[in-house]
Design an enzyme around this catalytic site. Sequence first.
Site, PDB file in Angstrom:
ATOM      1  N   LYS A   1      76.791  22.434 -66.799  1.00 20.38           N
ATOM      2  CA  LYS A   1      77.730  22.437 -65.655  1.00 20.38           C
ATOM      3  C   LYS A   1      77.605  23.795 -64.995  1.00 20.38           C
ATOM      4  O   LYS A   1      77.801  24.837 -65.629  1.00 20.38           O
ATOM      5  CB  LYS A   1      79.158  22.203 -66.148  1.00 20.38           C
ATOM      6  CG  LYS A   1      80.181  22.325 -65.035  1.00 20.38           C
ATOM      7  CD  LYS A   1      81.285  21.294 -65.173  1.00 20.38           C
ATOM      8  CE  LYS A   1      82.303  21.414 -64.059  1.00 20.38           C
ATOM      9  NZ  LYS A   1      82.068  20.527 -62.946  1.00 20.38           N
TER      10      LYS A   1
ATOM     11  N   GLU B   1      76.089  19.050 -62.834  1.00 22.55           N
ATOM     12  CA  GLU B   1      77.052  18.542 -63.824  1.00 22.55           C
ATOM     13  C   GLU B   1      76.292  18.049 -65.045  1.00 22.55           C
ATOM     14  O   GLU B   1      75.224  17.453 -64.899  1.00 22.55           O
ATOM     15  CB  GLU B   1      77.843  17.369 -63.249  1.00 22.55           C
ATOM     16  CG  GLU B   1      78.736  17.749 -62.099  1.00 22.55           C
ATOM     17  CD  GLU B   1      79.554  16.554 -61.633  1.00 22.55           C
ATOM     18  OE1 GLU B   1      80.665  16.378 -62.139  1.00 22.55           O
ATOM     19  OE2 GLU B   1      79.046  15.785 -60.803  1.00 22.55           O
TER      20      GLU B   1
ATOM     21  N   ARG C   1     100.207  -1.442 -57.264  1.00 17.73           N
ATOM     22  CA  ARG C   1     100.194  -2.908 -57.208  1.00 17.73           C
ATOM     23  C   ARG C   1     100.718  -3.540 -58.483  1.00 17.73           C
ATOM     24  O   ARG C   1     101.066  -4.705 -58.494  1.00 17.73           O
ATOM     25  CB  ARG C   1      98.767  -3.395 -56.978  1.00 17.73           C
ATOM     26  CG  ARG C   1      98.295  -3.031 -55.599  1.00 17.73           C
ATOM     27  CD  ARG C   1      97.281  -3.999 -55.106  1.00 17.73           C
ATOM     28  NE  ARG C   1      97.121  -3.805 -53.677  1.00 17.73           N
ATOM     29  CZ  ARG C   1      96.094  -4.191 -52.978  1.00 17.73           C
ATOM     30  NH1 ARG C   1      95.113  -4.828 -53.579  1.00 17.73           N
ATOM     31  NH2 ARG C   1      96.036  -3.982 -51.694  1.00 17.73           N
TER      32      ARG C   1
ATOM     33  N   HIS D   1      81.407  18.462 -50.904  1.00 17.60           N
ATOM     34  CA  HIS D   1      81.476  19.763 -51.569  1.00 17.60           C
ATOM     35  C   HIS D   1      80.325  20.700 -51.196  1.00 17.60           C
ATOM     36  O   HIS D   1      80.533  21.877 -50.929  1.00 17.60           O
ATOM     37  CB  HIS D   1      81.493  19.593 -53.085  1.00 17.60           C
ATOM     38  CG  HIS D   1      82.530  18.620 -53.572  1.00 17.60           C
ATOM     39  ND1 HIS D   1      83.771  18.516 -53.003  1.00 17.60           N
ATOM     40  CD2 HIS D   1      82.510  17.700 -54.570  1.00 17.60           C
ATOM     41  CE1 HIS D   1      84.481  17.580 -53.637  1.00 17.60           C
ATOM     42  NE2 HIS D   1      83.723  17.066 -54.590  1.00 17.60           N
TER      43      HIS D   1
ATOM     44  N   LYS E   1      89.497  25.790 -54.887  1.00 17.21           N
ATOM     45  CA  LYS E   1      89.030  26.659 -55.981  1.00 17.21           C
ATOM     46  C   LYS E   1      89.098  28.115 -55.515  1.00 17.21           C
ATOM     47  O   LYS E   1      88.641  28.439 -54.418  1.00 17.21           O
ATOM     48  CB  LYS E   1      87.588  26.307 -56.369  1.00 17.21           C
ATOM     49  CG  LYS E   1      87.447  24.926 -57.023  1.00 17.21           C
ATOM     50  CD  LYS E   1      85.994  24.669 -57.410  1.00 17.21           C
ATOM     51  CE  LYS E   1      85.753  23.223 -57.791  1.00 17.21           C
ATOM     52  NZ  LYS E   1      86.106  22.865 -59.147  1.00 17.21           N
TER      53      LYS E   1
ATOM     54  N   LYS F   1      73.953  14.642 -61.596  1.00 19.26           N
ATOM     55  CA  LYS F   1      74.688  14.350 -62.832  1.00 19.26           C
ATOM     56  C   LYS F   1      73.708  14.382 -63.990  1.00 19.26           C
ATOM     57  O   LYS F   1      72.502  14.211 -63.807  1.00 19.26           O
ATOM     58  CB  LYS F   1      75.335  12.970 -62.725  1.00 19.26           C
ATOM     59  CG  LYS F   1      76.425  12.926 -61.653  1.00 19.26           C
ATOM     60  CD  LYS F   1      77.590  12.059 -62.057  1.00 19.26           C
ATOM     61  CE  LYS F   1      78.669  12.008 -60.997  1.00 19.26           C
ATOM     62  NZ  LYS F   1      79.690  13.054 -61.164  1.00 19.26           N
TER      63      LYS F   1
ATOM     64  N   HIS G   1      88.570  19.018 -52.914  1.00 14.73           N
ATOM     65  CA  HIS G   1      89.196  19.906 -53.899  1.00 14.73           C
ATOM     66  C   HIS G   1      88.415  21.201 -54.108  1.00 14.73           C
ATOM     67  O   HIS G   1      88.943  22.177 -54.621  1.00 14.73           O
ATOM     68  CB  HIS G   1      89.460  19.178 -55.228  1.00 14.73           C
ATOM     69  CG  HIS G   1      88.253  19.002 -56.083  1.00 14.73           C
ATOM     70  ND1 HIS G   1      87.357  17.989 -55.885  1.00 14.73           N
ATOM     71  CD2 HIS G   1      87.782  19.697 -57.145  1.00 14.73           C
ATOM     72  CE1 HIS G   1      86.390  18.069 -56.793  1.00 14.73           C
ATOM     73  NE2 HIS G   1      86.620  19.105 -57.571  1.00 14.73           N
TER      74      HIS G   1
HETATM   75  C1  BG6 Z   1      84.253  14.767 -57.292  1.00 15.19           C
HETATM   76  C2  BG6 Z   1      83.155  13.777 -57.461  1.00 15.19           C
HETATM   77  O1  BG6 Z   1      84.588  14.905 -55.937  1.00 15.19           O
HETATM   78  O2  BG6 Z   1      83.820  16.041 -57.784  1.00 15.19           O
HETATM   79  C3  BG6 Z   1      82.738  13.674 -58.920  1.00 15.19           C
HETATM   80  O3  BG6 Z   1      83.594  12.489 -56.990  1.00 15.19           O
HETATM   81  C4  BG6 Z   1      82.413  15.027 -59.478  1.00 15.19           C
HETATM   82  O4  BG6 Z   1      81.635  12.786 -59.077  1.00 15.19           O
HETATM   83  C5  BG6 Z   1      83.510  16.037 -59.165  1.00 15.19           C
HETATM   84  O5  BG6 Z   1      82.251  14.906 -60.887  1.00 15.19           O
HETATM   85  C6  BG6 Z   1      83.080  17.440 -59.550  1.00 15.19           C
HETATM   86  O6  BG6 Z   1      84.166  18.327 -59.404  1.00 15.19           O
HETATM   87  P1  BG6 Z   1      84.224  19.679 -60.250  1.00 15.19           P
HETATM   88  O7  BG6 Z   1      85.456  20.363 -59.744  1.00 15.19           O
HETATM   89  O8  BG6 Z   1      84.279  19.301 -61.690  1.00 15.19           O
HETATM   90  O9  BG6 Z   1      82.951  20.427 -59.915  1.00 15.19           O
END
Ligand code: BG6
Length: 473
Positions: free
Chosen positions: A334, A209, A37, A233, A175, A329, A171
């Site tokens: 992690k 996380e 935009r 996920h 992995k 979170k 995503h």
């Molecule tokens: C994302 C979430 O899909 O995945 C985020 O929106 C999160 O909040 C992230 O931090 C975590 O991904 P990864 O690959 O770091 O575990």
Amino acid sequence: MVFGGTGDLVARKLLPALWDLVRPDPAAAVHVLALGRREMEEAGYRSWAARRFGDRGRAAPAPWRRWAADHLHYENIGSETPADFQRLADRIRGIEAGHRLPGNRLFYLALPAPAFGPVLDGLGAAGLARAPGWCRLVLEKPFGRDLASARALNETIHRHFRESQVFRIDHYLGKETVQNLLVFRFANMLFESVWNRDRVEHVEITVAEDLGVEHRAGYYDQTGALRDMVQSHLLQLLMLTAMEVPGSLDADEVRNEKVKVLRAIRPIRPEDAVFGQYAAGRTGGRRRPAYRAEEGIPRNSRTETYVALRLSIDTWRWHGVPFFLRTGKRLGGKLTEIVVRFREPPVWFFPRSGSPAIRANTLTILIQPGEGFELAIEIKRPGPEIRLVTQRLHFRYDEAFGPLEDAYPALLRDVVAGDPSLFVRADEVEESWRVVDPLLARRSVRLLYPAGSWGPAAATRLLGRDGHSWSTP
Ligand code: BG6
């Protein structure tokens, strides 16, 4: 074509991932048209992208800048009127003709969910859902906010695109360690033969996380951990852990088996769900503010930053085996892992000492960091007495193969190859919303946990009721 071209995701993840794909042959007939935009000249867009390229602090490499000068384009899409989309269609045809491209088109919607509908309708109306070559659509999660909106989104998509053209990204499926779950289970008779209610006591899936809400207050406070992480996920990890053996690696055969897992999940009882929100505390040696004190978060927010669930899967394989899921979170670290805890031996005749007296075997599949797996087994400690000690046999990807590739290049490669195996099918999206949808109304948070801890005590009690405890903190 990338919608949302001036967004963080595009500069940080997508352009570097595309670069990974074209780097071996920068002269290949691949052109990227970013759409946004913001009014910007093409040269201005290229330098913006070069500055924000990749993870913070990593400037774009010189070969990328040279590539971008010829192959990265920018178009201001304004308010997404029919005229905008006609202009876009002309621009695409212009680039294809100017560079003699075969007319294969990929539309990547790196946009917030509410923006999907108008773009999909605009593409459809301008005839852009068809191309001289192939035409594919890539969408980023979240796919809706609940079951009703997910269905509505699927309907909008299917008004213009066939399901075989659609690649919904989660995503986690890109992995390596997640993909390896199928190989681990179905290429090793050793594990598959004990992967059932006769041998497994319970399963834990953790996605923890240490980061907080970061710069995404607006999105996150409207979303929460259940929508952000569990619906996507965590349920993906659950499906791959619990699914039956597919007939082949065919994308639909695999996805059919995954969907069956979701269909077999019993409605979650209120006492089987724990929601929490982080309070002030310490992580990584630094003092961290409470969620409600983060920039952009309402001081009275009741959005959950932590979820723990106990799920039951009613299939012959899993009946009676609880699956515990948790994500949050600002936790103590992690960590993404799947722990399969096996049953104890029915009769125990070794001397009991220490606590616990009997240790069950556990298999820990480490998704990140430290990708690999660990198998905890009991052995005799050398010496005159029979004394047992737990040893962990382990495999680490980095020790065997060096660092792993990021998920995005792998997923983009599959989109280009037209292989939808690692993408989420329409019915998979709807079934996963069906699982979490009844919880959406119940998640207004009252439980707080200190930043740097492993979540509210109620999540420990969730396992305690069955006589278990989380394997890691
Ligand atoms: C994302 C979430 O899909 O995945 C985020 O929106 C999160 O909040 C992230 O931090 C975590 O991904 P990864 O690959 O770091 O575990």
